[in-house]
Design a protein around this motif. Structure first.
Motif, mmCIF file in Angstrom:
data_model
loop_
_atom_site.group_PDB
_atom_site.id
_atom_site.type_symbol
_atom_site.label_atom_id
_atom_site.label_comp_id
_atom_site.label_asym_id
_atom_site.label_seq_id
_atom_site.Cartn_x
_atom_site.Cartn_y
_atom_site.Cartn_z
ATOM 1 N N LEU A 217 0.305 -1.290 -0.369
ATOM 2 C CA LEU A 217 0.412 -0.111 -0.098
ATOM 3 C C LEU A 217 0.938 1.102 0.122
ATOM 4 N N ASP A 218 2.247 0.931 0.863
ATOM 5 C CA ASP A 218 2.978 2.536 1.181
ATOM 6 C C ASP A 218 3.177 2.649 -0.844
ATOM 7 N N TYR A 219 3.099 1.593 -1.455
ATOM 8 C CA TYR A 219 3.779 1.970 -3.104
ATOM 9 C C TYR A 219 2.804 1.847 -4.273
ATOM 10 N N THR A 220 1.257 1.511 -3.516
ATOM 11 C CA THR A 220 -0.020 2.038 -4.385
ATOM 12 C C THR A 220 -1.192 2.459 -4.162
ATOM 13 N N SER A 221 -1.130 2.810 -2.733
ATOM 14 C CA SER A 221 -2.332 3.424 -2.208
ATOM 15 C C SER A 221 -2.365 4.703 -2.771
ATOM 16 N N ASP A 222 -3.482 5.613 -2.426
ATOM 17 C CA ASP A 222 -2.614 7.042 -2.083
ATOM 18 C C ASP A 222 -3.011 7.929 -0.794
ATOM 19 N N THR A 223 -2.612 8.533 -0.836
ATOM 20 C CA THR A 223 -2.266 9.341 0.657
ATOM 21 C C THR A 223 -4.671 9.456 1.437
ATOM 22 N N SER A 224 -4.744 9.922 0.846
ATOM 23 C CA SER A 224 -6.659 10.116 1.252
ATOM 24 C C SER A 224 -6.990 8.765 2.121
ATOM 25 N N VAL A 225 -6.451 7.598 0.574
ATOM 26 C CA VAL A 225 -7.951 6.387 1.609
ATOM 27 C C VAL A 225 -7.101 5.167 2.291
ATOM 28 N N LEU A 226 -5.839 5.888 2.161
ATOM 29 C CA LEU A 226 -4.594 4.701 3.235
ATOM 30 C C LEU A 226 -4.972 5.854 4.440
ATOM 31 N N GLY A 227 -5.118 7.246 4.832
ATOM 32 C CA GLY A 227 -4.940 7.541 5.952
ATOM 33 C C GLY A 227 -3.557 7.973 6.328
ATOM 34 N N GLY A 231 4.389 6.640 0.848
ATOM 35 C CA GLY A 231 5.210 6.279 0.907
ATOM 36 C C GLY A 231 5.930 7.252 2.280
ATOM 37 N N ALA A 232 5.210 6.360 3.151
ATOM 38 C CA ALA A 232 6.003 7.184 4.651
ATOM 39 C C ALA A 232 6.962 6.355 5.387
ATOM 40 N N ASP A 233 6.836 4.549 4.916
ATOM 41 C CA ASP A 233 7.675 3.480 5.111
ATOM 42 C C ASP A 233 8.824 4.442 4.814
ATOM 43 N N LYS A 312 -15.689 -21.139 9.751
ATOM 44 C CA LYS A 312 -14.087 -21.367 8.629
ATOM 45 C C LYS A 312 -14.782 -20.787 7.166
ATOM 46 N N GLU A 313 -15.895 -20.488 6.721
ATOM 47 C CA GLU A 313 -16.236 -18.532 5.456
ATOM 48 C C GLU A 313 -15.696 -17.723 6.066
ATOM 49 N N ILE A 314 -15.804 -17.339 6.927
ATOM 50 C CA ILE A 314 -15.564 -16.066 7.194
ATOM 51 C C ILE A 314 -14.058 -16.510 7.214
ATOM 52 N N LEU A 315 -13.024 -17.292 8.110
ATOM 53 C CA LEU A 315 -11.839 -17.286 8.214
ATOM 54 C C LEU A 315 -11.419 -17.284 6.867
ATOM 55 N N ASN A 316 -11.528 -17.668 5.732
ATOM 56 C CA ASN A 316 -11.917 -17.821 3.991
ATOM 57 C C ASN A 316 -11.838 -16.961 3.893
ATOM 58 N N LEU A 317 -12.318 -15.837 4.064
ATOM 59 C CA LEU A 317 -13.042 -14.509 3.687
ATOM 60 C C LEU A 317 -11.823 -13.894 4.122
ATOM 61 N N ILE A 318 -11.853 -13.874 5.423
ATOM 62 C CA ILE A 318 -10.384 -12.713 5.848
ATOM 63 C C ILE A 318 -9.289 -13.140 4.905
ATOM 64 N N ALA A 319 -9.093 -14.467 5.024
ATOM 65 C CA ALA A 319 -7.359 -14.605 4.388
ATOM 66 C C ALA A 319 -7.397 -14.379 2.754
ATOM 67 N N ASP A 320 -8.484 -13.954 2.267
ATOM 68 C CA ASP A 320 -8.675 -13.388 1.007
ATOM 69 C C ASP A 320 -8.196 -11.781 0.866
ATOM 70 N N TYR A 321 -9.694 -11.273 2.173
ATOM 71 C CA TYR A 321 -9.614 -9.538 2.138
ATOM 72 C C TYR A 321 -7.701 -9.312 2.091
ATOM 73 N N SER A 322 -7.215 -10.637 3.532
ATOM 74 C CA SER A 322 -6.142 -9.807 3.405
ATOM 75 C C SER A 322 -5.163 -8.903 2.959
ATOM 76 N N MET A 323 -4.952 -9.245 1.881
ATOM 77 C CA MET A 323 -4.421 -8.860 0.658
ATOM 78 C C MET A 323 -5.424 -7.847 -0.481
ATOM 79 N N LEU A 324 -6.244 -7.888 -0.200
ATOM 80 C CA LEU A 324 -7.074 -6.721 -0.929
ATOM 81 C C LEU A 324 -7.695 -5.412 -0.602
ATOM 82 N N ARG A 325 -7.495 -5.755 0.959
ATOM 83 C CA ARG A 325 -7.635 -4.491 1.779
ATOM 84 C C ARG A 325 -7.124 -3.336 0.868
ATOM 85 N N LYS A 326 -7.885 -2.083 1.108
ATOM 86 C CA LYS A 326 -7.328 -0.643 0.357
ATOM 87 C C LYS A 326 -6.377 0.288 1.630
ATOM 88 N N SER A 327 -6.815 0.370 2.928
ATOM 89 C CA SER A 327 -6.102 0.787 3.926
ATOM 90 C C SER A 327 -6.363 -0.212 4.749
#
Lengths: 327, 327
Positions: A217-227, A231-233, A312-327
């Motif tokens: 996210l530090d290289y692909t997001s933008d400041t307003s979404v990221l909060g 490039g802060a890192d 189990k379904e939520i846990l699987n969804l969270i796994a998928d989501y862990s790299m889709l999040r935007k912020s």
């Protein structure tokens, strides 16, 4: 797809998240004074309660029979926020979750003590579990987090940081806490060792994926979404996987360009845009994304020993989501 | 008499102190890196191991049958040093035990993380006790210490600080840890509640006396013996009992003089000597000494339910010594 996953998780986890929120409010409601104000400031600044939620879901998956899962889950929100408090001082961060960091609203001393207070509070809840094994897990989390942060500091702007060393840092700083939350969910359910190990493996691997996604996210997001600043890192001198990979893959001339930007605290926007181009050219972004995917796969695989359920379904969804999040 | 008591304690406690030393060395021997260096720097800087010793003695008094008393006792040395680490940053102290403070040898970030590391380490040892009650006691200690420090900060240079408010601060900052060490000594011995309460009362009261004596040293010792600047508390804006009492007892004109010195960060040596005169004139020193004596009396009284033994003798001697010490 991203939004579908998110809304499905939110829907399925809604009740549990509300229970977590209530447990935190209840636990802090009688606290007055500066430390309590600063603690509440960070605790109620829009964290997604993902760590406590994972503890609750892990307990459910292991057929937890008690009534204290929401109470116990706040241990992990406190631990997380305690380290955020201390890390923000150490990293000289200015903004966290779109708000001024606590050590700027108050001051360094208040932030140090608020971190200590939250650690103490997490421990006093942990004592109620009456499980020594869980206390050991907590101690391990705290020790790893301190060690990870110091390692990160030591290697600031160090262009020789290897992928393995990066992995060690994100393990200590992020994965161990999520692993611990999942593990303790199983421990309080008196689950058999095999289940404890599996859910711990799930937690560890989504923790790694989660941090890799965060570093992307530090290289692909933008400041307003990221909060926080994009490039802060890099400004803080943190070398993460996209950069590490690109550095190793780059032609000598480009490598030199990247190094110059990394070692310059005050790089310009132009510099940063050039760096982004190089990261893409040398597949630093793709490589990191693929690595995160591998960890998500391992995490999901670890869940296979559990029988199918909503949890189990939520846990699987969270796994998928862990790299889709935007912020 | 003072030296007699000290040498008698040292003689009787020699073996236990050596066991504590060994347990700490063993627990830290495999630790490498900056945090470990900073942790060892403060841990091996000449602390008298009084807190772990009190835990061991309390366990003995309660007929502890196990073999882990020395190991468990280091919890209290770690907790103590963790808070020293953080407090020295917060208070802006320069010298501790005649040595430069860790945050000046290294830096603030290292000191914050070393404090966190020591907290984590104390918890990982505490988990081995397998006693939830002991974990609750630890959590209470940590919470109180953070709250005491913040209260102290809030009331810096506040001439309206009352004796009761001062007592609250020293309870949180000093007495609760010593009380906890004694209490946990009894808990790991599976002592009956009455004994746990009695040894806790002993610990609490010598803790208060110990801190009052410490606060007196700021006005009665000299820098070379004390290991830090005389008048250092006052420089940091800490109002302690000798001053609080004298302020209340003083004639308006003298009261004004005292207030002027307290509220001036950069008071001169001449100012300080004048203050000393006023403290004596208005019996601030005597009053504090007498209060400490009362707490020592209560502490010794609490030991009466235990049968006579060498251990009880040392505990009584430590009570006496707590206000005779010079540094």
């Amino acid at each position: 797809m991203k939004n579908n996953i998110k809304s499905r998780i939110l829907k399925l986890a809604k009740k549990d998240v509300a229970r977590i929120e209530k447990a935190i409010e209840r636990n802090l409601q009688n606290e007055k004074g500066i430390v309590a104000d600063a603690a509440k400031y960070i605790i109620f600044s829009g964290g997604k309660r993902i760590r406590p939620l994972l503890m609750i879901l892990s307990a459910k998956l292991c057929e937890y029979k008690g009534e204290n899962d929401a109470l116990f889950s706040i241990i992990f929100e406190y631990l997380h926020n305690a380290t955020l408090m201390h890390d923000d001082i150490i990293d000289g961060a200015l903004i966290r979750r779109k708000k001024k960091v606590a050590n700027k609203v108050w001051n360094t001393r208040t932030a140090i003590l608020t971190g200590d207070f939250l650690l103490a509070r997490s421990l006093s809840v942990a004592a109620l579990m009456e499980k020594s094994e869980a206390i050991s897990v907590m101690a391990g989390i705290m020790e790893n987090m301190a060690k990870g942060e110091i390692e990160q500091l030591k290697r600031q702007r160090d262009i020789t940081l290897s992928e393995a060393e990066y992995l060690f840092i994100i393990k200590c700083k992020t994965a161990v806490l999520i692993e611990g939350a999942c593990k303790i969910g199983a421990i309080i359910s008196d689950a058999e060792q095999k289940k404890i190990d599996s859910i711990a493996r799930y937690g560890y691997n989504i923790g790694i994926a989660f941090q890799m996604a965060d570093d992307l996210l530090d290289y692909t997001s933008d400041t307003s979404v990221l909060g926080k600043e994009i490039g802060a890192d890099l400004k803080e001198g943190k070398l993460t996987l996209p950069l590490i990979y690109a550095l190793n893959a780059a032609e000598p001339e480009d490598k030199k360009k990247i190094e110059t930007i990394i070692t310059n605290k005050d790089f310009s926007e132009k510099n940063f845009n050039m760096l982004l181009k190089l990261l893409h050219r040398y597949k630093g972004i793709d490589y990191t994304r693929n690595k995160a995917k591998v960890h998500i796969k391992i995490a999901k695989k670890a869940l296979e020993i559990f029988k199918d359920s909503d949890t189990k379904e939520i846990l699987n969804l969270i796994a998928d989501y862990s790299m889709l999040r935007k912020s």
